[in-house]
Each structure stands twice: as C-alpha cells, then as structure tokens.
Enzyme design. Structure first.
Site, PDB file in Angstrom:
ATOM      1  N   GLN A  14      -7.259   1.411  13.694  1.00  0.00           N
ATOM      2  CA  GLN A  14      -5.641   1.938  13.680  1.00  0.00           C
ATOM      3  C   GLN A  14      -4.928   0.576  12.973  1.00  0.00           C
ATOM      4  O   GLN A  14      -5.009  -0.488  13.168  1.00  0.00           O
ATOM      5  CB  GLN A  14      -4.823   2.022  14.846  1.00  0.00           C
ATOM      6  CG  GLN A  14      -3.521   2.389  14.662  1.00  0.00           C
ATOM      7  CD  GLN A  14      -2.730   2.655  15.997  1.00  0.00           C
ATOM      8  OE1 GLN A  14      -3.653   3.236  17.067  1.00  0.00           O
ATOM      9  NE2 GLN A  14      -1.593   2.486  15.992  1.00  0.00           N
ATOM     10  N   GLY A  15      -4.182   1.029  11.864  1.00  0.00           N
ATOM     11  CA  GLY A  15      -3.403   0.134  11.015  1.00  0.00           C
ATOM     12  C   GLY A  15      -1.729   0.369  11.274  1.00  0.00           C
ATOM     13  O   GLY A  15      -1.502   0.969  12.297  1.00  0.00           O
ATOM     14  N   ALA A  16      -1.093  -0.474  10.611  1.00  0.00           N
ATOM     15  CA  ALA A  16       0.184  -0.372  10.839  1.00  0.00           C
ATOM     16  C   ALA A  16       0.936   1.037  10.146  1.00  0.00           C
ATOM     17  O   ALA A  16       1.850   1.418  10.788  1.00  0.00           O
ATOM     18  CB  ALA A  16       0.995  -1.421   9.805  1.00  0.00           C
ATOM     19  N   GLU A  17       0.019   1.849   9.474  1.00  0.00           N
ATOM     20  CA  GLU A  17       0.724   2.866   8.976  1.00  0.00           C
ATOM     21  C   GLU A  17      -0.163   4.255   9.312  1.00  0.00           C
ATOM     22  O   GLU A  17       0.429   5.378   9.465  1.00  0.00           O
ATOM     23  CB  GLU A  17       0.625   2.962   7.165  1.00  0.00           C
ATOM     24  CG  GLU A  17       1.628   1.944   6.875  1.00  0.00           C
ATOM     25  CD  GLU A  17       3.064   2.261   6.883  1.00  0.00           C
ATOM     26  OE1 GLU A  17       3.212   3.674   6.934  1.00  0.00           O
ATOM     27  OE2 GLU A  17       3.929   1.657   6.840  1.00  0.00           O
ATOM     28  N   LYS A  33      -7.889  10.047   7.667  1.00  0.00           N
ATOM     29  CA  LYS A  33      -6.960   9.035   7.808  1.00  0.00           C
ATOM     30  C   LYS A  33      -5.526   9.857   8.205  1.00  0.00           C
ATOM     31  O   LYS A  33      -5.276  10.686   7.373  1.00  0.00           O
ATOM     32  CB  LYS A  33      -6.598   8.396   6.689  1.00  0.00           C
ATOM     33  CG  LYS A  33      -5.709   7.148   6.549  1.00  0.00           C
ATOM     34  CD  LYS A  33      -6.011   6.458   5.276  1.00  0.00           C
ATOM     35  CE  LYS A  33      -4.872   5.341   5.420  1.00  0.00           C
ATOM     36  NZ  LYS A  33      -5.162   4.438   4.301  1.00  0.00           N
ATOM     37  N   ASP A 136      -3.708  -4.395  -0.874  1.00  0.00           N
ATOM     38  CA  ASP A 136      -3.997  -4.999   0.208  1.00  0.00           C
ATOM     39  C   ASP A 136      -5.718  -5.226  -0.206  1.00  0.00           C
ATOM     40  O   ASP A 136      -6.648  -4.867   0.842  1.00  0.00           O
ATOM     41  CB  ASP A 136      -4.107  -3.756   1.650  1.00  0.00           C
ATOM     42  CG  ASP A 136      -4.534  -4.700   2.874  1.00  0.00           C
ATOM     43  OD1 ASP A 136      -4.276  -5.915   2.961  1.00  0.00           O
ATOM     44  OD2 ASP A 136      -4.832  -3.792   3.805  1.00  0.00           O
TER      45      ASP A 136
END
Length: 224
Positions: A14-17, A33, A136
C-alpha cells in the site's frame, strides 16, 4: 469477472495513493492497482482526481512501451472503480538485487553491474526524450526480469513533461535513492548518468539542471 478477481486478490503493498493486489485477469496472473478514497478531499474532486490519475498512468505506461521501454503490460483500465489490471513482473527489484551483493561485489568492476547501469541510464533517457517523467524513480521501482530485461514499474506519480528541471529532479530522486539506500554506489550512479548522456538527445540542459538541483538539496540539508 470483477467479482471473481475480487475473490482472488491478495494485498501485497500500500502506498500513499493506491493499494496493490496480486490477482488474476482472464485466467492470467496479474497485478491490480486500486486508488483509494481520500477523505480529506471533497468527494466530487476526489472521484475526478482518482479517475484521471488512473487513466493517465495507463496512457503513460502505453506510451513508454511505444518508446521501447520495458514496462508492465496494461490488461484493463477501470476508471469507474479507479483500478488498473497490469502484467505481474516475475523477477527481482534492483533494490533486492543490490542488497544481495556484498560491499566488495558492488565496488568491483563486473560486466553484470555494467550492464545494469547501462540499462538504467538508457531506459531513463528513452523515457525523458519521449517526455515521460516517472516521478518516483527508486531502486524499488526498477525490476530485473528473469531474462535480465530491466522493467520500470509504478507510474502512479508519472506525468508528461518536457522541462529539463522535471527530468533533472527525476534523476536526482534516483541518485538519492541509490546513495541513501545502497552504500558505496557512487560509481554506479556515475555510470548510469554517463549512459543517460550517451543515449539522450536532450541531456545537456538536464545534466546542468541536475547539478543545480543537487545544490538546492545540499542547502536544504545545511539550513533545514
């Protein structure tokens, strides 16, 4: 089909978005995703942003592939549910690959490391000359397939851009990732930039800007 995929999905990060799941798509292993709701944003704005970013990511993945860059294939775009179904890459991240090497192996001259640095520099040059900014670039977002091909993953922060400043920041993010995560890799980063310069037709202003970005970074560290 969506219900079947939902039943099979396994969260892997899990990322920020977004949340990334391992799942299946049309009986093939895949990555899903899914951009999740941000409660601090107005609901209408949040819906619009997530849908737009999902579509943008898919478009830039497709464009990158046309530029000759190895990226995950896009299987399906679901902008209503803010989901992308992508090819699952089998291999190691560059981060994992470097962690598996001893300090002496990293410092030694080797054809394997030379090939890796050449491929990274070439790949970023192809993206930048095609006006794709990854946003990124880290060693976690570069993978090595089982056939040794270098793959760029996670275009969640990517955008179309032609400014030397944007490309320089992209390179600076990668440089910081190398030097902060992998000790004694200055020589590798130098080789990556040399390969970038050989392949890119627009590198002169980018490399000048990169030095300016570095100076700003050093001032920020010095003065807080």
């Amino acid at each position: 089909m969506q219900e079947q995929n939902a039943a099979l999905k396994i969260m892997i990060s899990q990322g920020a978005e977004a949340i990334v799941y391992r799942t299946t798509f049309l009986q093939k292993s895949a990555i899903m995703k899914e951009r999740f709701l941000k409660v601090y944003r107005h609901p209408a704005l949040d819906t619009k942003l997530r849908s737009r970013r999902t579509i943008t990511e898919a478009r830039l993945l497709a464009k990158s592939k046309r530029l000759g860059v190895d990226v995950p294939s896009v299987y399906f775009v679901d902008p209503l549910n803010n989901r992308l179904y992508l090819e699952e890459i089998i291999g190691l991240t560059v981060k994992q690959y470097l962690y598996n090497l001893s300090p002496s192996q990293i410092e030694e001259e080797s054809s394997e490391l030379d090939n890796l640095t050449q491929n990274i520099g070439r790949t970023i040059a192809l993206l930048h000359d095609g006006e794709v900014i990854h946003g990124d670039l880290t060693t976690s977002n570069l993978m090595i397939r089982e056939n040794s091909s270098l793959v760029v993953i996670d275009f969640g922060l990517s955008y179309a851009g032609s400014l030397p400043e944007d490309k320089a920041v992209d390179l600076y993010v990668l440089e910081k990732a190398f030097l902060s995560t992998h000790p004694n890799t200055e020589r590798l980063m130098e080789k990556i930039l040399a390969a970038y310069g050989r392949v890119s037709n627009k590198c002169a202003q980018v490399l000048i800007r990169l030095e300016q970005v570095r100076q700003r970074g050093r001032k920020k560290i010095a003065f807080g």
